[in-house]
Design an enzyme around this catalytic site. Sequence first.
Site, mmCIF file in Angstrom:
data_model
loop_
_atom_site.group_PDB
_atom_site.id
_atom_site.type_symbol
_atom_site.label_atom_id
_atom_site.label_comp_id
_atom_site.label_asym_id
_atom_site.label_seq_id
_atom_site.Cartn_x
_atom_site.Cartn_y
_atom_site.Cartn_z
ATOM 1 N N PRO A 1 0.806 -1.169 0.215
ATOM 2 C CA PRO A 1 0.100 0.108 0.256
ATOM 3 C C PRO A 1 0.932 1.238 0.047
ATOM 4 O O PRO A 1 1.880 1.546 0.569
ATOM 5 C CB PRO A 1 -0.807 -0.138 1.220
ATOM 6 C CG PRO A 1 -0.947 -1.679 1.612
ATOM 7 C CD PRO A 1 0.358 -2.118 1.104
ATOM 8 N N ARG B 1 13.640 -2.489 -7.851
ATOM 9 C CA ARG B 1 12.233 -2.461 -7.961
ATOM 10 C C ARG B 1 11.937 -2.481 -9.426
ATOM 11 O O ARG B 1 12.699 -1.926 -10.384
ATOM 12 C CB ARG B 1 11.673 -1.026 -7.432
ATOM 13 C CG ARG B 1 11.863 -1.020 -6.071
ATOM 14 C CD ARG B 1 11.399 -1.928 -5.303
ATOM 15 N NE ARG B 1 9.927 -2.271 -5.147
ATOM 16 C CZ ARG B 1 9.140 -1.396 -4.445
ATOM 17 N NH1 ARG B 1 9.533 -0.422 -3.618
ATOM 18 N NH2 ARG B 1 7.920 -1.608 -4.567
#
EC number: 3.2.2.23
Length: 271
Positions: A2, A260
């Site tokens: 989140p 990432r």
Amino acid sequence: MPELPEVEVTRQGIAPFLVEQTVVDLVIRNGSLRWPVPDIAKQIIGQVIRQVRRRAKYLLIDTDAGTSIVHLGMSGSLRILPHDTPVEKHDHIDLVLANGRILRFNDPRRFGAWLWCELPEEAHPLLAKLGPEPLTQAFNVAQLAAALAGKKKAIKLCLMDNHIVVGVGNIYANEALFAAGIHPEAEAGKIDIERLTVLVAEVKQILAHAIKQGGTTLKDFTNADGKPGYFAQKLHVYGRGGETCTSCGNLLSEIRLGQRTTVFCGICQTR
């Protein structure tokens, strides 16, 4: 994980049910989260919740005695439920209220956190050195330009640095850079003021729109009412490596940047 919009959507969902309610119990079924959950029952029982705030990706539940600092981690969620709702797997913590409701913290991966702070929250080690909130006037082109001055790091890594600006995670960094036409590997300190002005505006617009859409649901996230967020339907680059660019039709590139996944258009986004 989140990001800021998902945490803000959660805050908006739970706050009306918590504010001015009295805490009657704190049930900790599994305190082995990212950090051990402190035994704060004595401090919090009988306290009235004054407000529910957000700082970066942390939720702050304020009482006169102190503040619960909650982080959703990779897969955590908070839901308002009737007090007699059956406990399910990964339901680790219940904040029990006098009105017959509970705030239930569920976290399958247990990378989330529930901590306690009796100091002003800005003094807490997790919060003390955070950068400005992106949806406030404190995040502006002058602030960003000063923070990036002389930096040779890739702009995407800087955008995800909570010391520079908080809450912009991988999803929204990808999307904001695409919208601004900036290559994610562009050297941060060399981006001119005009392009930074566009980037600041796009970060604000994309985050605000994501909040209105209820956040982005990719796997684990649901709102406080259990519903998914719908911003995933608006994603232009994130999770679309190898697909066609929505702007020019070029195939989107996918690389690893700062461990990432990073997706961008080599034509629309320049260094």
